[in-house]
Design a protein around this motif. Structure first.
Motif, PDB file in Angstrom:
ATOM      1  N   MET A   1      31.825   5.230   0.662  1.00  0.00           N
ATOM      2  CA  MET A   1      32.522   5.679  -0.538  1.00  0.00           C
ATOM      3  C   MET A   1      31.521   5.921  -1.665  1.00  0.00           C
ATOM      4  O   MET A   1      30.535   5.209  -1.785  1.00  0.00           O
ATOM      5  N   ILE A   2      31.806   6.928  -2.467  1.00  0.00           N
ATOM      6  CA  ILE A   2      30.898   7.302  -3.538  1.00  0.00           C
ATOM      7  C   ILE A   2      31.673   7.437  -4.840  1.00  0.00           C
ATOM      8  O   ILE A   2      32.762   8.018  -4.881  1.00  0.00           O
ATOM      9  N   ALA A   3      31.094   6.913  -5.910  1.00  0.00           N
ATOM     10  CA  ALA A   3      31.563   7.153  -7.269  1.00  0.00           C
ATOM     11  C   ALA A   3      30.338   7.367  -8.143  1.00  0.00           C
ATOM     12  O   ALA A   3      29.339   6.662  -7.995  1.00  0.00           O
ATOM     13  N   SER A   4      30.395   8.343  -9.041  1.00  0.00           N
ATOM     14  CA  SER A   4      29.274   8.592  -9.941  1.00  0.00           C
ATOM     15  C   SER A   4      29.802   9.103 -11.272  1.00  0.00           C
ATOM     16  O   SER A   4      30.803   9.815 -11.319  1.00  0.00           O
ATOM     17  N   LEU A   5      29.116   8.727 -12.328  1.00  0.00           N
ATOM     18  CA  LEU A   5      29.440   9.187 -13.682  1.00  0.00           C
ATOM     19  C   LEU A   5      28.143   9.625 -14.354  1.00  0.00           C
ATOM     20  O   LEU A   5      27.747   9.110 -15.389  1.00  0.00           O
ATOM     21  N   GLY A   6      27.475  10.585 -13.729  1.00  0.00           N
ATOM     22  CA  GLY A   6      26.100  10.889 -14.102  1.00  0.00           C
ATOM     23  C   GLY A   6      25.914  11.871 -15.234  1.00  0.00           C
ATOM     24  O   GLY A   6      24.775  12.088 -15.665  1.00  0.00           O
ATOM     25  N   MET A   7      26.975  12.473 -15.764  1.00  0.00           N
ATOM     26  CA  MET A   7      26.768  13.527 -16.749  1.00  0.00           C
ATOM     27  C   MET A   7      26.345  12.995 -18.116  1.00  0.00           C
ATOM     28  O   MET A   7      25.593  13.650 -18.837  1.00  0.00           O
ATOM     29  N   TYR A   8      26.854  11.842 -18.496  1.00  0.00           N
ATOM     30  CA  TYR A   8      26.461  11.198 -19.759  1.00  0.00           C
ATOM     31  C   TYR A   8      26.080   9.763 -19.424  1.00  0.00           C
ATOM     32  O   TYR A   8      26.847   8.830 -19.665  1.00  0.00           O
ATOM     33  N   ASP A   9      24.901   9.582 -18.871  1.00  0.00           N
ATOM     34  CA  ASP A   9      24.558   8.269 -18.304  1.00  0.00           C
ATOM     35  C   ASP A   9      23.122   7.910 -18.624  1.00  0.00           C
ATOM     36  O   ASP A   9      22.283   7.774 -17.733  1.00  0.00           O
ATOM     37  N   PHE A  10      22.820   7.773 -19.906  1.00  0.00           N
ATOM     38  CA  PHE A  10      21.482   7.366 -20.324  1.00  0.00           C
ATOM     39  C   PHE A  10      21.609   6.555 -21.608  1.00  0.00           C
ATOM     40  O   PHE A  10      22.603   6.630 -22.329  1.00  0.00           O
TER      41      PHE A  10
ATOM     42  N   GLU B   1      31.695  -0.683  -4.986  1.00  0.00           N
ATOM     43  CA  GLU B   1      31.417  -1.708  -5.976  1.00  0.00           C
ATOM     44  C   GLU B   1      30.642  -1.152  -7.167  1.00  0.00           C
ATOM     45  O   GLU B   1      30.908  -1.520  -8.314  1.00  0.00           O
ATOM     46  N   THR B   2      29.677  -0.271  -6.893  1.00  0.00           N
ATOM     47  CA  THR B   2      28.798   0.218  -7.957  1.00  0.00           C
ATOM     48  C   THR B   2      28.752   1.741  -7.968  1.00  0.00           C
ATOM     49  O   THR B   2      29.111   2.413  -6.986  1.00  0.00           O
ATOM     50  N   LEU B   3      28.278   2.276  -9.079  1.00  0.00           N
ATOM     51  CA  LEU B   3      28.103   3.715  -9.225  1.00  0.00           C
ATOM     52  C   LEU B   3      26.842   4.182  -8.499  1.00  0.00           C
ATOM     53  O   LEU B   3      25.829   3.485  -8.486  1.00  0.00           O
ATOM     54  N   THR B   4      26.914   5.363  -7.936  1.00  0.00           N
ATOM     55  CA  THR B   4      25.728   6.028  -7.411  1.00  0.00           C
ATOM     56  C   THR B   4      25.000   6.704  -8.561  1.00  0.00           C
ATOM     57  O   THR B   4      25.614   7.387  -9.386  1.00  0.00           O
ATOM     58  N   ARG B   5      23.671   6.506  -8.624  1.00  0.00           N
ATOM     59  CA  ARG B   5      22.867   7.120  -9.678  1.00  0.00           C
ATOM     60  C   ARG B   5      21.693   7.883  -9.059  1.00  0.00           C
ATOM     61  O   ARG B   5      21.431   7.777  -7.871  1.00  0.00           O
ATOM     62  N   GLY B   6      21.003   8.648  -9.905  1.00  0.00           N
ATOM     63  CA  GLY B   6      19.870   9.409  -9.413  1.00  0.00           C
ATOM     64  C   GLY B   6      20.310  10.744  -8.845  1.00  0.00           C
ATOM     65  O   GLY B   6      21.415  11.229  -9.114  1.00  0.00           O
ATOM     66  N   GLU B   7      19.469  11.350  -8.029  1.00  0.00           N
ATOM     67  CA  GLU B   7      19.723  12.702  -7.540  1.00  0.00           C
ATOM     68  C   GLU B   7      20.997  12.806  -6.713  1.00  0.00           C
ATOM     69  O   GLU B   7      21.628  13.871  -6.651  1.00  0.00           O
ATOM     70  N   HIS B   8      21.415  11.713  -6.089  1.00  0.00           N
ATOM     71  CA  HIS B   8      22.616  11.763  -5.239  1.00  0.00           C
ATOM     72  C   HIS B   8      23.909  11.654  -6.034  1.00  0.00           C
ATOM     73  O   HIS B   8      25.001  11.693  -5.452  1.00  0.00           O
ATOM     74  N   ALA B   9      23.818  11.532  -7.354  1.00  0.00           N
ATOM     75  CA  ALA B   9      25.013  11.403  -8.186  1.00  0.00           C
ATOM     76  C   ALA B   9      25.652  12.747  -8.504  1.00  0.00           C
ATOM     77  O   ALA B   9      26.741  12.771  -9.094  1.00  0.00           O
TER      78      ALA B   9
END
Length: 256
Positions: A1-10, A37-45
């Motif tokens: 399973m994947i979840a990511s919120l990478g557009m505004y994540d800094f 459990e956690t968000l995916t970050r980095g290039e795979h987000a």
């Protein structure tokens, strides 16, 4: 399973996104929706997440959504960031130039070198090109940077004359970087639908929408401020698909 919120994540937004996800995750599981459990970050987000068959939740950009994703994913909803001059759930781009640039109006930037994050960015490429075309001017593809922060840096360092930054990203960057805050705002694009939340095709978006809405409402005020997050709503998918697509950089470059 994947979840990511990478557009505004800094910056401070990263911790706020973790806490937002914890609330969403609890809401999803309480509704019988499995969630990581956690968000995916980095290039795979980004593209890897957006096209994953086990995507639970991610945020994409309006241009990739209408160009490549809308018939491959399920639309969940759109965050409202309260961008000034925009309807709820909408945003715009901020044109920035160096403070010592003598050009004061966007019409004076005809033929200027545009720093842009990528050709499929609504805020960094599509919106500024459409806005320039309405004015009868050309903004040339000066340098592709890979991110709004890097586009701002390209203008600061003189590698480009102007850049168009997502208004939310611009606000977040101004809080963190005095040099970005010192860039002069030249113009604003027209509002367009904001960055949509999506899930994998075949997932029921209704319980996901409810979980996100509940989480946004329950988020601590400091975290809502860090994310500039005001609410969560649904927009017609047709509103995204109606936004015009500009020529790609290579087509504009070929006209030089």
């Amino acid at each position: 399973m994947i979840a990511s919120l990478g557009m505004y994540d800094f910056g401070p937004a990263q911790g706020a996104n973790d806490r937002l996800w914890a609330l969403i995750r609890t809401g999803l599981r309480g509704r019988g929706v499995a969630a990581p459990e956690t968000l995916t970050r980095g290039e795979h987000a980004y593209w890897d997440a957006w096209t994953a068959p086990d995507l639970v939740l991610s945020q994409t950009c309006g241009y990739p959504f209408r160009a490549r994703l809308h018939d491959r994913v399920a639309y969940v909803g759109t965050p409202d960031y309260g961008v000034a001059g925009c309807p709820p759930g909408h945003y715009r781009s901020v044109f920035v130039a160096r403070p010592d640039d003598p050009r004061r109006h966007l019409s004076e930037f005809h033929g200027a070198r545009l720093a842009y994050n990528e050709p499929l960015s609504q805020s960094g490429w599509a919106a500024p090109q459409s806005h320039a075309a309405k004015l009868g001017i050309s903004l040339l593809p000066g340098v592709q940077t890979g991110g709004h922060r890097l586009s701002a840096r390209a203008v600061i360092e003189g590698a480009a004359d102007i850049a168009a930054l997502d208004a939310v990203t611009h606000a977040l960057l101004c809080d963190l970087d005095p040099e970005v805050a010192a860039l002069r705002i030249v113009a604003l694009t027209d509002p367009t639908p904001g960055l949509p939340f999506i899930t994998a095709r075949g997932q029921d978006p209704a319980p996901i929408f409810d979980a996100v809405s509940e989480a946004v409402a329950a988020l601590a005020p400091d975290d809502r401020t860090a994310l500039r997050l005001k609410g969560f709503l649904r927009l017609p998918v047709a509103d995204y698909l109606a936004v015009p697509d500009p020529p790609p950089p290579e087509q504009i470059a070929a006209l030089i």
